[in-house]
Every structure is written in C-alpha cells, then in structure tokens.
Design a protein around this motif. Structure first.
Motif, PDB file in Angstrom:
ATOM      1  N   LEU A 123       0.171   4.495  -3.771  1.00  0.00           N
ATOM      2  CA  LEU A 123       0.662   5.715  -4.402  1.00  0.00           C
ATOM      3  C   LEU A 123      -0.438   6.761  -4.541  1.00  0.00           C
ATOM      4  O   LEU A 123      -0.170   7.960  -4.508  1.00  0.00           O
ATOM      5  CB  LEU A 123       1.245   5.393  -5.782  1.00  0.00           C
ATOM      6  N   CYS A 124      -1.673   6.307  -4.694  1.00  0.00           N
ATOM      7  CA  CYS A 124      -2.790   7.245  -4.852  1.00  0.00           C
ATOM      8  C   CYS A 124      -3.001   8.101  -3.609  1.00  0.00           C
ATOM      9  O   CYS A 124      -3.592   9.185  -3.683  1.00  0.00           O
ATOM     10  CB  CYS A 124      -4.074   6.486  -5.176  1.00  0.00           C
ATOM     11  N   LEU A 125      -2.551   7.630  -2.455  1.00  0.00           N
ATOM     12  CA  LEU A 125      -2.718   8.410  -1.234  1.00  0.00           C
ATOM     13  C   LEU A 125      -1.878   9.686  -1.253  1.00  0.00           C
ATOM     14  O   LEU A 125      -2.234  10.674  -0.598  1.00  0.00           O
ATOM     15  CB  LEU A 125      -2.327   7.556  -0.018  1.00  0.00           C
ATOM     16  N   VAL A 126      -0.774   9.681  -1.954  1.00  0.00           N
ATOM     17  CA  VAL A 126       0.139  10.820  -1.946  1.00  0.00           C
ATOM     18  C   VAL A 126       0.330  11.410  -3.341  1.00  0.00           C
ATOM     19  O   VAL A 126       1.156  12.291  -3.537  1.00  0.00           O
ATOM     20  CB  VAL A 126       1.516  10.397  -1.384  1.00  0.00           C
ATOM     21  N   TRP A 127      -0.434  10.958  -4.321  1.00  0.00           N
ATOM     22  CA  TRP A 127      -0.234  11.381  -5.710  1.00  0.00           C
ATOM     23  C   TRP A 127      -1.579  11.860  -6.257  1.00  0.00           C
ATOM     24  O   TRP A 127      -2.538  11.107  -6.339  1.00  0.00           O
ATOM     25  CB  TRP A 127       0.272  10.207  -6.543  1.00  0.00           C
ATOM     26  N   LEU A 128      -1.639  13.123  -6.657  1.00  0.00           N
ATOM     27  CA  LEU A 128      -2.860  13.659  -7.242  1.00  0.00           C
ATOM     28  C   LEU A 128      -3.036  13.140  -8.661  1.00  0.00           C
ATOM     29  O   LEU A 128      -2.079  13.093  -9.431  1.00  0.00           O
ATOM     30  CB  LEU A 128      -2.824  15.194  -7.246  1.00  0.00           C
ATOM     31  N   GLN A 129      -4.282  12.742  -8.997  1.00  0.00           N
ATOM     32  CA  GLN A 129      -4.562  12.240 -10.342  1.00  0.00           C
ATOM     33  C   GLN A 129      -5.626  13.133 -10.986  1.00  0.00           C
ATOM     34  O   GLN A 129      -6.808  12.815 -10.966  1.00  0.00           O
ATOM     35  CB  GLN A 129      -5.025  10.783 -10.293  1.00  0.00           C
ATOM     36  N   ARG A 130      -5.173  14.232 -11.525  1.00  0.00           N
ATOM     37  CA  ARG A 130      -6.104  15.180 -12.131  1.00  0.00           C
ATOM     38  C   ARG A 130      -6.244  14.968 -13.628  1.00  0.00           C
ATOM     39  O   ARG A 130      -7.114  15.553 -14.259  1.00  0.00           O
ATOM     40  CB  ARG A 130      -5.626  16.614 -11.859  1.00  0.00           C
ATOM     41  N   SER A 131      -5.370  14.175 -14.229  1.00  0.00           N
ATOM     42  CA  SER A 131      -5.402  13.982 -15.670  1.00  0.00           C
ATOM     43  C   SER A 131      -4.960  12.575 -15.999  1.00  0.00           C
ATOM     44  O   SER A 131      -4.514  11.806 -15.134  1.00  0.00           O
ATOM     45  CB  SER A 131      -4.468  14.999 -16.359  1.00  0.00           C
ATOM     46  N   PHE A 132      -5.060  12.245 -17.279  1.00  0.00           N
ATOM     47  CA  PHE A 132      -4.619  10.929 -17.731  1.00  0.00           C
ATOM     48  C   PHE A 132      -3.128  10.736 -17.490  1.00  0.00           C
ATOM     49  O   PHE A 132      -2.678   9.650 -17.102  1.00  0.00           O
ATOM     50  CB  PHE A 132      -4.947  10.769 -19.223  1.00  0.00           C
ATOM     51  N   GLU A 133      -2.346  11.794 -17.706  1.00  0.00           N
ATOM     52  CA  GLU A 133      -0.905  11.697 -17.505  1.00  0.00           C
ATOM     53  C   GLU A 133      -0.568  11.392 -16.056  1.00  0.00           C
ATOM     54  O   GLU A 133       0.382  10.642 -15.767  1.00  0.00           O
ATOM     55  CB  GLU A 133      -0.219  12.995 -17.939  1.00  0.00           C
ATOM     56  N   ASP A 134      -1.336  11.974 -15.118  1.00  0.00           N
ATOM     57  CA  ASP A 134      -1.105  11.682 -13.698  1.00  0.00           C
ATOM     58  C   ASP A 134      -1.388  10.207 -13.400  1.00  0.00           C
ATOM     59  O   ASP A 134      -0.634   9.556 -12.669  1.00  0.00           O
ATOM     60  CB  ASP A 134      -1.982  12.575 -12.833  1.00  0.00           C
ATOM     61  N   LEU A 185      -1.237   7.754 -15.511  1.00  0.00           N
ATOM     62  CA  LEU A 185      -0.207   6.958 -16.154  1.00  0.00           C
ATOM     63  C   LEU A 185       1.081   6.969 -15.335  1.00  0.00           C
ATOM     64  O   LEU A 185       1.763   5.931 -15.210  1.00  0.00           O
ATOM     65  CB  LEU A 185       0.053   7.493 -17.566  1.00  0.00           C
ATOM     66  N   ASP A 186       1.409   8.099 -14.736  1.00  0.00           N
ATOM     67  CA  ASP A 186       2.599   8.174 -13.892  1.00  0.00           C
ATOM     68  C   ASP A 186       2.460   7.296 -12.652  1.00  0.00           C
ATOM     69  O   ASP A 186       3.425   6.642 -12.225  1.00  0.00           O
ATOM     70  CB  ASP A 186       2.856   9.630 -13.479  1.00  0.00           C
ATOM     71  N   VAL A 187       1.264   7.280 -12.071  1.00  0.00           N
ATOM     72  CA  VAL A 187       1.031   6.433 -10.893  1.00  0.00           C
ATOM     73  C   VAL A 187       1.215   4.964 -11.256  1.00  0.00           C
ATOM     74  O   VAL A 187       1.870   4.196 -10.539  1.00  0.00           O
ATOM     75  CB  VAL A 187      -0.377   6.685 -10.312  1.00  0.00           C
ATOM     76  N   VAL A 188       0.627   4.557 -12.385  1.00  0.00           N
ATOM     77  CA  VAL A 188       0.757   3.166 -12.824  1.00  0.00           C
ATOM     78  C   VAL A 188       2.216   2.836 -13.129  1.00  0.00           C
ATOM     79  O   VAL A 188       2.709   1.748 -12.801  1.00  0.00           O
ATOM     80  CB  VAL A 188      -0.135   2.907 -14.050  1.00  0.00           C
ATOM     81  N   ARG A 189       2.922   3.780 -13.754  1.00  0.00           N
ATOM     82  CA  ARG A 189       4.334   3.568 -14.096  1.00  0.00           C
ATOM     83  C   ARG A 189       5.181   3.398 -12.834  1.00  0.00           C
ATOM     84  O   ARG A 189       6.031   2.495 -12.758  1.00  0.00           O
ATOM     85  CB  ARG A 189       4.856   4.729 -14.930  1.00  0.00           C
ATOM     86  N   GLN A 190       4.968   4.258 -11.842  1.00  0.00           N
ATOM     87  CA  GLN A 190       5.731   4.152 -10.596  1.00  0.00           C
ATOM     88  C   GLN A 190       5.420   2.843  -9.874  1.00  0.00           C
ATOM     89  O   GLN A 190       6.316   2.210  -9.303  1.00  0.00           O
ATOM     90  CB  GLN A 190       5.427   5.348  -9.693  1.00  0.00           C
ATOM     91  N   GLY A 191       4.160   2.448  -9.903  1.00  0.00           N
ATOM     92  CA  GLY A 191       3.802   1.169  -9.287  1.00  0.00           C
ATOM     93  C   GLY A 191       4.465  -0.001  -9.976  1.00  0.00           C
ATOM     94  O   GLY A 191       4.926  -0.955  -9.331  1.00  0.00           O
TER      95      GLY A 191
END
Length: 490
Positions: A421-432, A434-440
């Motif tokens: 998911l990190c390949l297509v999902w920007l993680q600029r903040s804690f919320e980003d 958390l969303d990546v972990v949630r989707q995973g």
C-alpha cells in the motif's frame, strides 16, 4: 453360541502382517504368513528378506515408512554420506593435534599437553554457555539454517586443528609480511582454543536443530511416530557410519603423510561433507510456518487476488515441498523478502520485529497519547498491535496476552500488506500512516480465513507456527472506558 471359527491377523507398526491366529490350532500359536512351500522354494530370497528385516528393525524407526515424513529417507541418505566424510576428515584433524602435542617428539612434555587441553576445554565450555544464551530461542524456528551452520562450524574446527601444529612456527608481525618464523608461537594455542570454541558451538547448535528435525520427521507421517525411537535409531546409524569412517581413515592415513597431500585430502572431504549437508537440508520440507516460509506462502496466496480483492484464480497455498524449494538456507529472519515482480519492493530492505516491547512503538518518534490511543483502538479486536517507520519501512509488532500461532501468522501477513500500500499511498502525517495500516488490516482480515483453510489443505500445521521463538513480552490493554466500567462493578 457364536461360531467357533475365527481368523486374527497381527500387524506391526507399518501395517505389515506378521502373524495370523486361526481357529483349530494350539492356543497362542502363530502360523507363518508366508506358506512353508514358498519358503522352501525360495530359501535364498527368504534369507535375504530376513536380513533386510533385521537391519530395518535395528536402524529404521518402528512402523517405517508410515510413521515418518516423506522426506526422511532422502535426508538420511545425504546425512549418512556427510557423517562418513566428517568422520574420515576428523582423523586428519586428530592426527594433527597429536603431532602438535609432541607425539613422537622426545622433548615434548605431557604436562604441557594436559594444560593446553584444559585451556581448550575451558574455552569450549564457556562458548557452550554463551551460545545457549544467545541462540537458544532461534534454533527451533530456523532448524534448517542451524543444521547446516553446525556442520560448517565443525569443519572450521577441523581446519583449525589441522593448521595448529604449523602455526607453532609462525607469529604475527605488525609490518609486512605479517607472518614471521618463530618458535613455540602462541598462535597454536589460539588455533586450538578457536577449534574448541567452534566445536562446542557446533554441538549447541546441532543439538537444538536436530531435536526440531526429529520432531518433524516423527510427526509428519501418515501415522504418529515415536520421537524417542527415531532419535535412538538415528544414533545407531551415526555410530555405524562413524565406525566405518574410522576404519577407512586408518587405511587412508597410512598413505597420506606430507602436508600438501593432507590438505588436498582434507579439503576434498570437507567439500563433499558440505555438499552432502546442503543436499540434506534442501530435501527437508518443514510443515510449520517460520517467518520465511510464511512469507513465501502468503505472497503466493495473495497473488491469486487483484487489488480490489477479487480472485483472479483459485486461491491456493504452496505445499511444504514447494516452499522448501524456494527457501533460502541463510537469511535474516527479520527481513521481508518480496519477489522480483514487485518492482521497487524487491530491492528494499524491509524488516519486521515480531514480539517487540511496547516502547518500540511509542519511541523514538514520541507519539502523543491521542495517537497511541488511536493505534490501540484500531487493534482493539486483535491480539497484536503493529506500527512502522515510513522512512525505513521497519515494522514493529507487539503481542497481546492470549496470543497464539494464528495471531503471529496474521500479524506477519499484515506486515506484508502495508509495504504494498505504501507504493501508492502518500504518508505525510500520522493520519496517513494510520489509514495505510487500517487498509492493510482490512485486506488481511478478509483473506486470512481462506488462507488458513488453504494452508491446512496443502499440509501445513497452522496451529504449530514457530514465527516467534521463546516467550516474547506481551501487553494487556486497558482503556479508560473499560477501567470506568470496572469501577462501577466494584
């Protein structure tokens, strides 16, 4: 009254009929299963059959081949070859040690030889204690790795023994050529101490890995086998092979005297020994998931789904035999390896700490209380908590009380989903993040039950996972709401 006629067939552990009891005969008598006339016609065949049965009873576990795994025979063939080569090479090392102690030299002192043996033995015992402390919990999960490492250490010890009498005539120099002639150099003592250390390290590593392999061979057959009997029979085979190696070695030693010939024969035997060990380890197909095997199985399983979660083909899990062909013998257990078709991820150094303390999540990034509470809330229904460093893609998995093999396996699979998911999902903040972990977590939760079912169908023992060695630290999570409810009921 029921009919007085009966036929009772007696079988051994392998299912072979060994005797029959029929009505009309003497009490407790046995009739041969093979007719007497057949024995008379084939007396030679009978004699051969009896010898084969005797050897099988002495050297093969009870109930073979139904009480052992399918890879047992291949492993034993290669193991026999490596044991023979090791025994033969050990004689050259023993001769070198005796020469170094002064056997055949009238000026040699028995007291010096005893003192050197005491120093070597003390070094060996200390190494055993240190090895047990640092490697004890890693031996069972990575049994194949340490099984091969043990023989590499043993070969290194034999090389040190063989070099020891020659090192007595050299010493180190800080200037070129660094090795200069000397008399009674301490390098010989260093070589013998290293030899003792390597050999004791081999014993500690081999003991743990051999125990794991013995359990695998005895529990992966059509019928449950006897671990003690299998271990005893393996010991009998190793004793015979060691004896044969010694007998052949006494003949070879009479024709090999020069240093050059000794090293040619020694390194040839070591090469054959290591090659046989690699082949032996390669045929082992463990049926429990460690981290590397779980990675291979999960990545192949999830390749049956598209990005939307729809199946593109029937979801299947590699069998233990197929996974064993893909395994790397030496690898970092904490690394997550992605196949080449994963693009950027195939070259990334992605690591995961499974069974880490809770402080590894709260620091050094110093998450505030609200962020920690959000993470705890996300994993409230799980028996683990996972977080990661987006810069280094280092994952941390903390286990909760009551965790089991399925929780370890799900957490490990979750750590594989987030990098994708990190390949297509920007993680600029804690919320980003958390969303990546949630989707995973959503993806893993949706596919994990089907993965377990497919893994069992492929022959895996999912309830006996060894992803976590030893007894990791665990946490018990109590939220403020739960604490308030507890106070109301007091």
């Amino acid at each position: 009254m029921p009919s007085a006629s009966y036929v009772v067939r007696e079988t051994d552990g392998s299912g072979r009929i060994t005797a029959t009891y029929t009505s009309g005969g003497p009490k407790h008598s046995r009739d041969a299963v093979i007719e007497k006339s057949t024995h008379e016609k084939h007396s030679t065949t009978r004699s051969t059959h009896d010898w084969r049965r005797l050897l099988g009873n002495v050297f093969l576990p009870e109930g073979y081949p139904y009480t052992v795994s399918s890879d047992y025979l291949q492993y034993q063939i290669w193991n026999a070859l490596q044991a023979f080569c090791s025994s033969l090479a050990g004689l050259f090392a023993s001769r070198a040690v005796l020469q170094g102690h002064g056997v055949g030299n009238a000026s040699a002192s028995a007291t010096n030889a005893i003192l050197l043996t005491v120093i070597q033995d003390a070094f060996s015992r200390l190494t055993t204690i240190v090895a047990g402390y640092y490697l004890g919990t890693s031996l069972y999960p990575e049994a194949k790795t340490y099984r091969l490492l043990a023989d590499i250490l043993n070969d290194t010890a034999m090389i040190c023994d063989t070099l020891s009498p020659h090192l007595a005539h050299f010493s180190f120099s800080p200037s070129y050529p660094f090795l200069v002639p000397a008399t009674d150099s301490p390098l010989r003592v260093v070589a013998l101490c290293l030899s003792g250390g390597f050999r004791s390290l081999c014993g500690a590593v081999a003991g743990g890995s051999k125990a794991a392999l013995t359990v695998h061979f005895a529990t992966a057959g059509e019928r449950p086998g006897d671990v003690g009997d299998l271990s005893a029979k393996d010991g009998s085979k190793e004793t015979v092979l060691a004896l044969l190696g010694m007998l052949c070695g006494t003949v070879v030693l009479n024709y090999v005297h020069s240093a050059r010939a000794t090293y040619v024969v020694l390194f040839s035997l070591i090469f054959c020994h290591l090659a046989a060990n690699v082949a032996a380890v390669r045929v082992i197909a463990m049926r429990t998931f460690n981290r590397q095997r779980a990675s291979i199985a999960w990545l192949h399983f999830r390749s049956c789904f598209d990005e939307e979660g729809n199946t593109t083909q029937k979801p299947v899990v590699f069998s233990p035999t197929s996974v064993s062909r893909c395994e790397r013998i030496f690898t970092d257990a904490s690394r997550i390896h992605f196949p080449q078709d994963r693009g950027l991820l195939s070259g990334r150094d992605i690591t995961c700490s499974l069974g880490a303390p809770f402080s590894s999540i709260t620091g050094p990034e110093r998450l505030n209380d609200a962020q920690v509470a959000a993470i705890l809330q996300l994993f409230a229904a799980e028996r683990y908590i996972m977080w990661y460093n987006p810069d280094r893609l280092h994952f941390v998995i903390v286990l909760k009380e009551g965790h089991g093999a399925h929780d370890h396996l799900k957490a490990w699979a979750h750590a594989h989903e987030v990098p994708l998911l990190c390949l297509v999902w920007l993680q600029r903040s804690f919320e980003d993040q958390l969303d990546v972990v949630r989707q995973g977590l959503k993806r893993v939760s949706r596919r994990f039950p089907a993965f377990l079912e497919a893994a069992r169908a492929a022959g895996w023992k999912t309830e006996e996972g060894v992803l976590v060695g030893g007894s990791p630290v665990t946490i018990a999570v109590t939220t403020e709401d739960a604490a308030e409810e507890d106070r109301k009921h007091v």
